[in-house]
Write a protein that holds these residues in place. Structure first.
Motif, PDB file in Angstrom:
ATOM      1  N   GLY A  29      66.706 -13.375 -28.167  1.00  0.00           N
ATOM      2  CA  GLY A  29      65.648 -13.348 -29.177  1.00  0.00           C
ATOM      3  C   GLY A  29      66.063 -14.072 -30.446  1.00  0.00           C
ATOM      4  N   THR A  30      67.348 -13.881 -30.835  1.00  0.00           N
ATOM      5  CA  THR A  30      67.842 -14.537 -32.041  1.00  0.00           C
ATOM      6  C   THR A  30      67.850 -16.057 -31.878  1.00  0.00           C
ATOM      7  N   LEU A  31      68.306 -16.551 -30.697  1.00  0.00           N
ATOM      8  CA  LEU A  31      68.348 -17.993 -30.453  1.00  0.00           C
ATOM      9  C   LEU A  31      66.949 -18.609 -30.473  1.00  0.00           C
ATOM     10  N   ILE A  32      65.974 -17.914 -29.875  1.00  0.00           N
ATOM     11  CA  ILE A  32      64.594 -18.412 -29.867  1.00  0.00           C
ATOM     12  C   ILE A  32      64.054 -18.484 -31.288  1.00  0.00           C
ATOM     13  N   PHE A  33      64.338 -17.459 -32.081  1.00  0.00           N
ATOM     14  CA  PHE A  33      63.873 -17.443 -33.470  1.00  0.00           C
ATOM     15  C   PHE A  33      64.460 -18.600 -34.265  1.00  0.00           C
ATOM     16  N   LEU A  34      65.774 -18.847 -34.074  1.00  0.00           N
ATOM     17  CA  LEU A  34      66.416 -19.953 -34.799  1.00  0.00           C
ATOM     18  C   LEU A  34      65.849 -21.305 -34.385  1.00  0.00           C
ATOM     19  N   ALA A  35      65.562 -21.473 -33.085  1.00  0.00           N
ATOM     20  CA  ALA A  35      64.997 -22.738 -32.601  1.00  0.00           C
ATOM     21  C   ALA A  35      63.630 -22.987 -33.232  1.00  0.00           C
ATOM     22  N   ILE A  36      62.798 -21.920 -33.289  1.00  0.00           N
ATOM     23  CA  ILE A  36      61.473 -22.057 -33.905  1.00  0.00           C
ATOM     24  C   ILE A  36      61.599 -22.382 -35.387  1.00  0.00           C
ATOM     25  N   LEU A  37      62.567 -21.747 -36.064  1.00  0.00           N
ATOM     26  CA  LEU A  37      62.761 -21.967 -37.491  1.00  0.00           C
ATOM     27  C   LEU A  37      63.187 -23.407 -37.778  1.00  0.00           C
ATOM     28  N   VAL A  38      64.130 -23.936 -36.971  1.00  0.00           N
ATOM     29  CA  VAL A  38      64.610 -25.313 -37.168  1.00  0.00           C
ATOM     30  C   VAL A  38      63.480 -26.319 -36.922  1.00  0.00           C
ATOM     31  N   THR A  39      62.684 -26.074 -35.874  1.00  0.00           N
ATOM     32  CA  THR A  39      61.558 -26.970 -35.575  1.00  0.00           C
ATOM     33  C   THR A  39      60.537 -26.974 -36.698  1.00  0.00           C
ATOM     34  N   ALA A  40      60.229 -25.814 -37.214  1.00  0.00           N
ATOM     35  CA  ALA A  40      59.249 -25.710 -38.298  1.00  0.00           C
ATOM     36  C   ALA A  40      59.750 -26.421 -39.551  1.00  0.00           C
ATOM     37  N   LEU A  41      61.043 -26.239 -39.857  1.00  0.00           N
ATOM     38  CA  LEU A  41      61.593 -26.922 -41.033  1.00  0.00           C
ATOM     39  C   LEU A  41      61.568 -28.436 -40.859  1.00  0.00           C
ATOM     40  N   GLY A  42      61.836 -28.920 -39.628  1.00  0.00           N
ATOM     41  CA  GLY A  42      61.813 -30.366 -39.369  1.00  0.00           C
ATOM     42  C   GLY A  42      60.432 -30.967 -39.556  1.00  0.00           C
ATOM     43  N   VAL A  44      57.889 -29.455 -41.579  1.00  0.00           N
ATOM     44  CA  VAL A  44      57.349 -29.183 -42.909  1.00  0.00           C
ATOM     45  C   VAL A  44      58.097 -29.944 -44.001  1.00  0.00           C
ATOM     46  N   LEU A  45      59.433 -30.031 -43.925  1.00  0.00           N
ATOM     47  CA  LEU A  45      60.217 -30.629 -45.006  1.00  0.00           C
ATOM     48  C   LEU A  45      59.870 -32.092 -45.285  1.00  0.00           C
ATOM     49  N   PRO A  46      59.746 -32.976 -44.270  1.00  0.00           N
ATOM     50  CA  PRO A  46      59.400 -34.376 -44.594  1.00  0.00           C
ATOM     51  C   PRO A  46      58.065 -34.503 -45.324  1.00  0.00           C
ATOM     52  N   LYS A  47      57.107 -33.612 -45.007  1.00  0.00           N
ATOM     53  CA  LYS A  47      55.804 -33.686 -45.664  1.00  0.00           C
ATOM     54  C   LYS A  47      55.885 -33.236 -47.118  1.00  0.00           C
ATOM     55  N   VAL A  48      56.791 -32.247 -47.350  1.00  0.00           N
ATOM     56  CA  VAL A  48      56.905 -31.722 -48.708  1.00  0.00           C
ATOM     57  C   VAL A  48      57.757 -32.626 -49.591  1.00  0.00           C
TER      58      VAL A  48
END
Length: 201
Positions: A29-42, A44-48
């Motif tokens: 569960g922790t690994l899945i959460f981290l993968a989703i978090l990294v993808t979301a940051l990738g 959102v960050l360039p747009k911001v």
């Protein structure tokens, strides 16, 4: 109740870090959460963080642009292009008809008088010698092929009549006791000279 001691905070941190290791299920569960978090940051960050580049404005009417590109060593560089207007060449001027030149008419009559002067026994060289002062250098070789005994005229019977006349050339017609002569007289560095002749129609 808020945690007020460093010992209490350390216990909380140990519990958080140890939670993924309690069971394979927690770890997954922790690994899945981290993968989703990294993808979301990738995403959102360039747009911001990134700013849109300024759009290049088209060049004004008084400006010029030149495109330049760099090439790798050994590769021929492309030719630079420019949007400068192409200069059109000036069209050639059409000759304007002018009043016939008196010297041109005089030379035409002198030439015609020499042309009809071919008494019996005159050689081609003698006949050509009397035409030479009134003939262009380029046209003398053509006259050298004419046999004087074959000329069907003995004298000039009238005054020269100008036809088409330009600043550098005049078409002249001269009557003889044989055919009329159509003579072209041109202006040269040596003066007016005959450059061609034919029988007038």
């Amino acid at each position: 109740m808020p945690i007020r001691t460093n010992r209490g905070r350390a216990a909380v941190y140990r519990r958080l870090w140890g939670w993924p290791l309690r069971s394979p299920r927690h770890l997954m569960g922790t690994l899945i959460f981290l993968a989703i978090l990294v993808t979301a940051l990738g995403i959102v960050l360039p747009k911001v963080v990134g700013k849109p580049q300024a759009k290049a404005s088209p060049p004004g009417p008084g400006t010029t642009t030149t495109s330049m590109t760099t090439t790798a060593p050994g590769v021929a560089a492309p030719v630079a292009t420019s949007n400068l207007p192409t200069r059109l060449s000036t069209p050639l001027a059409t000759p304007t008809p002018t009043t016939p030149n008196a010297d041109a008419l005089r030379v035409a009559k002198q030439w015609a008088t020499a042309w009809v002067n071919h008494p019996d026994g005159m050689t081609s060289e003698q006949w050509l010698a009397q035409l030479k002062p009134f003939t262009t250098e380029e046209y003398l070789p053509v006259l050298a092929t004419v046999a004087p005994e074959n000329i069907p005229a003995k004298k000039v019977t009238g005054e020269p009549v100008a036809g088409t006349s330009y600043a550098k050339s005049v078409q002249v017609t001269i009557p003889t006791d044989g055919p009329k002569l159509a003579i072209t007289v041109v202006s040269t560095n040596a003066g007016w000279r005959v450059a061609d002749y034919d029988q007038a129609h």
